[in-house]
Design a protein around this motif. Structure first.
Motif, mmCIF file in Angstrom:
data_model
loop_
_atom_site.group_PDB
_atom_site.id
_atom_site.type_symbol
_atom_site.label_atom_id
_atom_site.label_comp_id
_atom_site.label_asym_id
_atom_site.label_seq_id
_atom_site.Cartn_x
_atom_site.Cartn_y
_atom_site.Cartn_z
ATOM 1 N N PHE A 17 0.419 -1.341 0.475
ATOM 2 C CA PHE A 17 0.021 0.028 -0.435
ATOM 3 C C PHE A 17 1.282 1.436 0.127
ATOM 4 C CE2 PHE A 17 -2.173 3.638 1.910
ATOM 5 C CZ PHE A 17 -3.394 3.172 1.598
ATOM 6 N N VAL A 18 1.809 0.993 0.492
ATOM 7 C CA VAL A 18 3.233 2.330 1.110
ATOM 8 C C VAL A 18 3.364 2.766 -0.478
ATOM 9 C CG1 VAL A 18 4.844 3.819 1.948
ATOM 10 C CG2 VAL A 18 3.347 2.148 3.309
ATOM 11 N N LEU A 19 4.176 1.601 -0.984
ATOM 12 C CA LEU A 19 4.252 1.503 -2.049
ATOM 13 C C LEU A 19 3.490 2.454 -3.517
ATOM 14 C CD1 LEU A 19 6.856 -1.764 -2.313
ATOM 15 C CD2 LEU A 19 7.485 0.670 -2.188
ATOM 16 N N GLY A 20 2.599 1.686 -3.616
ATOM 17 C CA GLY A 20 0.965 1.712 -4.397
ATOM 18 C C GLY A 20 1.156 3.677 -4.375
ATOM 19 N N LEU A 21 1.148 3.873 -2.962
ATOM 20 C CA LEU A 21 1.148 5.928 -3.163
ATOM 21 C C LEU A 21 2.547 6.209 -3.202
ATOM 22 C CD1 LEU A 21 -0.578 5.581 0.731
ATOM 23 C CD2 LEU A 21 -1.795 5.873 -1.338
ATOM 24 N N ILE A 41 -0.071 10.106 -4.141
ATOM 25 C CA ILE A 41 -0.253 11.299 -3.959
ATOM 26 C C ILE A 41 -0.043 12.577 -4.571
ATOM 27 C CG2 ILE A 41 0.971 12.406 -1.830
ATOM 28 C CD1 ILE A 41 1.782 9.624 -0.538
ATOM 29 N N GLU A 42 0.925 12.486 -5.891
ATOM 30 C CA GLU A 42 0.982 13.615 -6.073
ATOM 31 C C GLU A 42 -0.323 13.975 -7.264
ATOM 32 O OE1 GLU A 42 4.553 12.025 -8.474
ATOM 33 O OE2 GLU A 42 5.838 12.832 -7.243
ATOM 34 N N ILE A 43 -1.032 12.988 -7.042
ATOM 35 C CA ILE A 43 -2.606 13.049 -8.108
ATOM 36 C C ILE A 43 -3.157 13.904 -7.027
ATOM 37 C CG2 ILE A 43 -4.296 12.126 -9.019
ATOM 38 C CD1 ILE A 43 -2.557 10.027 -10.047
ATOM 39 N N VAL A 44 -4.005 12.970 -6.074
ATOM 40 C CA VAL A 44 -4.223 14.014 -4.790
ATOM 41 C C VAL A 44 -3.827 15.228 -4.442
ATOM 42 C CG1 VAL A 44 -5.117 14.098 -2.711
ATOM 43 C CG2 VAL A 44 -4.989 12.229 -4.094
ATOM 44 N N ASN A 45 -2.535 15.364 -4.560
ATOM 45 C CA ASN A 45 -2.125 16.826 -4.192
ATOM 46 C C ASN A 45 -2.207 17.991 -5.148
ATOM 47 O OD1 ASN A 45 -0.243 18.937 -2.851
ATOM 48 N ND2 ASN A 45 1.336 17.956 -3.613
ATOM 49 N N GLY A 46 -1.936 17.143 -6.645
ATOM 50 C CA GLY A 46 -1.947 18.295 -8.336
ATOM 51 C C GLY A 46 -3.302 18.731 -7.607
ATOM 52 N N LEU A 47 -4.508 17.949 -7.838
ATOM 53 C CA LEU A 47 -5.767 18.353 -7.865
ATOM 54 C C LEU A 47 -5.894 19.544 -6.646
ATOM 55 C CD1 LEU A 47 -7.351 14.787 -7.990
ATOM 56 C CD2 LEU A 47 -7.789 16.484 -9.758
ATOM 57 N N TRP A 48 -5.430 19.368 -5.400
ATOM 58 C CA TRP A 48 -5.877 20.402 -4.505
ATOM 59 C C TRP A 48 -4.888 21.539 -4.711
ATOM 60 C CZ3 TRP A 48 -8.937 20.092 -0.573
ATOM 61 C CH2 TRP A 48 -9.038 20.807 0.622
ATOM 62 N N ARG A 49 -3.602 21.616 -5.459
ATOM 63 C CA ARG A 49 -2.944 22.639 -6.017
ATOM 64 C C ARG A 49 -3.923 23.418 -6.622
ATOM 65 N NH1 ARG A 49 1.432 20.080 -5.974
ATOM 66 N NH2 ARG A 49 1.093 20.044 -7.658
ATOM 67 N N ASP A 50 -4.556 23.040 -7.896
ATOM 68 C CA ASP A 50 -5.455 23.760 -8.652
ATOM 69 C C ASP A 50 -6.824 23.286 -8.804
ATOM 70 O OD1 ASP A 50 -2.981 22.676 -10.933
ATOM 71 O OD2 ASP A 50 -4.060 20.788 -11.349
ATOM 72 N N VAL A 59 -10.961 11.599 -3.902
ATOM 73 C CA VAL A 59 -10.273 11.228 -4.721
ATOM 74 C C VAL A 59 -9.484 10.186 -3.671
ATOM 75 C CG1 VAL A 59 -7.645 10.297 -5.859
ATOM 76 C CG2 VAL A 59 -9.957 11.299 -6.940
ATOM 77 N N GLY A 60 -8.822 11.299 -2.687
ATOM 78 C CA GLY A 60 -8.064 11.173 -1.491
ATOM 79 C C GLY A 60 -8.552 9.920 -0.617
ATOM 80 N N ALA A 61 -9.794 10.124 -0.395
ATOM 81 C CA ALA A 61 -10.572 9.656 0.770
ATOM 82 C C ALA A 61 -11.304 8.120 0.294
ATOM 83 C CB ALA A 61 -12.622 10.379 0.813
ATOM 84 N N LEU A 62 -11.043 8.040 -1.425
ATOM 85 C CA LEU A 62 -11.320 7.067 -1.614
ATOM 86 C C LEU A 62 -10.208 6.276 -2.044
ATOM 87 C CD1 LEU A 62 -14.622 7.130 -4.217
ATOM 88 C CD2 LEU A 62 -14.918 6.119 -1.745
ATOM 89 N N SER A 63 -9.255 6.844 -2.630
ATOM 90 C CA SER A 63 -8.078 5.721 -2.337
ATOM 91 C C SER A 63 -7.286 6.072 -1.309
ATOM 92 C CB SER A 63 -7.470 6.233 -4.127
ATOM 93 O OG SER A 63 -8.413 6.348 -4.842
ATOM 94 N N ILE A 64 -7.151 6.993 -0.412
ATOM 95 C CA ILE A 64 -5.833 6.288 0.216
ATOM 96 C C ILE A 64 -6.397 6.670 1.500
ATOM 97 C CG2 ILE A 64 -3.864 8.148 1.643
ATOM 98 C CD1 ILE A 64 -3.762 9.070 -1.281
ATOM 99 N N ALA A 65 -7.401 7.538 1.853
ATOM 100 C CA ALA A 65 -8.002 6.959 3.750
ATOM 101 C C ALA A 65 -8.579 5.608 3.353
ATOM 102 C CB ALA A 65 -9.008 8.526 3.693
ATOM 103 N N ALA A 120 0.943 4.436 -19.580
ATOM 104 C CA ALA A 120 1.135 2.962 -19.696
ATOM 105 C C ALA A 120 1.050 3.027 -18.170
ATOM 106 C CB ALA A 120 2.517 2.703 -19.990
ATOM 107 N N THR A 121 0.680 1.916 -17.273
ATOM 108 C CA THR A 121 0.874 1.167 -16.014
ATOM 109 C C THR A 121 2.138 1.314 -15.394
ATOM 110 O OG1 THR A 121 0.333 -0.749 -16.458
ATOM 111 C CG2 THR A 121 -1.271 -0.088 -16.435
ATOM 112 N N LEU A 122 2.691 1.917 -14.512
ATOM 113 C CA LEU A 122 3.894 1.161 -13.455
ATOM 114 C C LEU A 122 3.705 0.175 -12.505
ATOM 115 C CD1 LEU A 122 5.223 4.718 -14.259
ATOM 116 C CD2 LEU A 122 5.971 3.290 -15.809
ATOM 117 N N PRO A 123 4.570 0.030 -11.388
ATOM 118 C CA PRO A 123 4.890 -0.370 -10.453
ATOM 119 C C PRO A 123 4.153 -0.229 -9.361
ATOM 120 C CG PRO A 123 6.935 0.094 -11.433
ATOM 121 C CD PRO A 123 6.261 1.026 -12.235
ATOM 122 N N GLY A 124 3.690 1.218 -9.618
ATOM 123 C CA GLY A 124 2.572 1.964 -8.513
ATOM 124 C C GLY A 124 1.502 1.701 -8.403
#
Length: 145
Positions: A17-21, A41-50, A59-65, A120-124
């Motif tokens: 899970f930590v690696l996936g984040l 984490i960068e996706i959620v942070n980018g959405l917040w910043r934008d 996204v943070g609630a369903l994918s992280i919390a 393309a999918t990556l290891p995360g």
């Protein structure tokens, strides 16, 4: 034997899970020369910043919390046993069990089908999916008592 397997599954799910984040989920290539490799984490942070606060929270609630709460509840259930609070939390969070993976898959699908980017999918993403499967396996083992 069940306790031994659970003792192996719990740390593996947590690490995955930590690696996936933190590892890049996908590679987005736009206009043949712009490449992004964001982590969840960068996706959620980018959405917040934008300025997309509502989407960032969803996204943070369903994918992280929720997944973090499931893993924590699984750890509590493993320690407390069948009568503990952890198992009750696992049942309450169980209906959200694949929502996190579905959300990430929708992002990859949207990027691929928009025509604006190749993805393309990556290891995360693989670590994130493994964490979901390991958590489900751990919940099944904890429920069996």
């Amino acid at each position: 034997m069940r306790r031994l397997v659970l003792a192996l599954v719990l740390p593996a799910a947590t690490i995955a899970f930590v690696l996936g984040l933190t590892l890049p989920l996908m590679e987005l290539e736009r206009l043949f020369f712009l490449t992004d490799r964001p982590s969840l984490i960068e996706i959620v942070n980018g959405l917040w910043r934008d300025g997309e606060a509502v989407l960032a929270v969803i996204v943070g609630a369903l994918s992280i919390a929720f997944p973090a709460a499931k893993i924590l509840a699984l750890h509590v259930a493993a320690v407390a046993g069948r009568s503990g609070l952890g198992l009750a939390l696992m049942h309450g969070l169980g209906k959200w069990s694949m929502m996190d993976v579905m959300l990430v898959a929708l992002v990859v699908f949207a990027a691929k089908t928009s025509g604006l980017a190749a993805a393309a999918t990556l290891p995360g993403l693989w670590c994130y999916g493994a964490a979901t499967l390991l958590t489900a396996c751990g919940a099944w083992l904890a429920h069996r008592g």
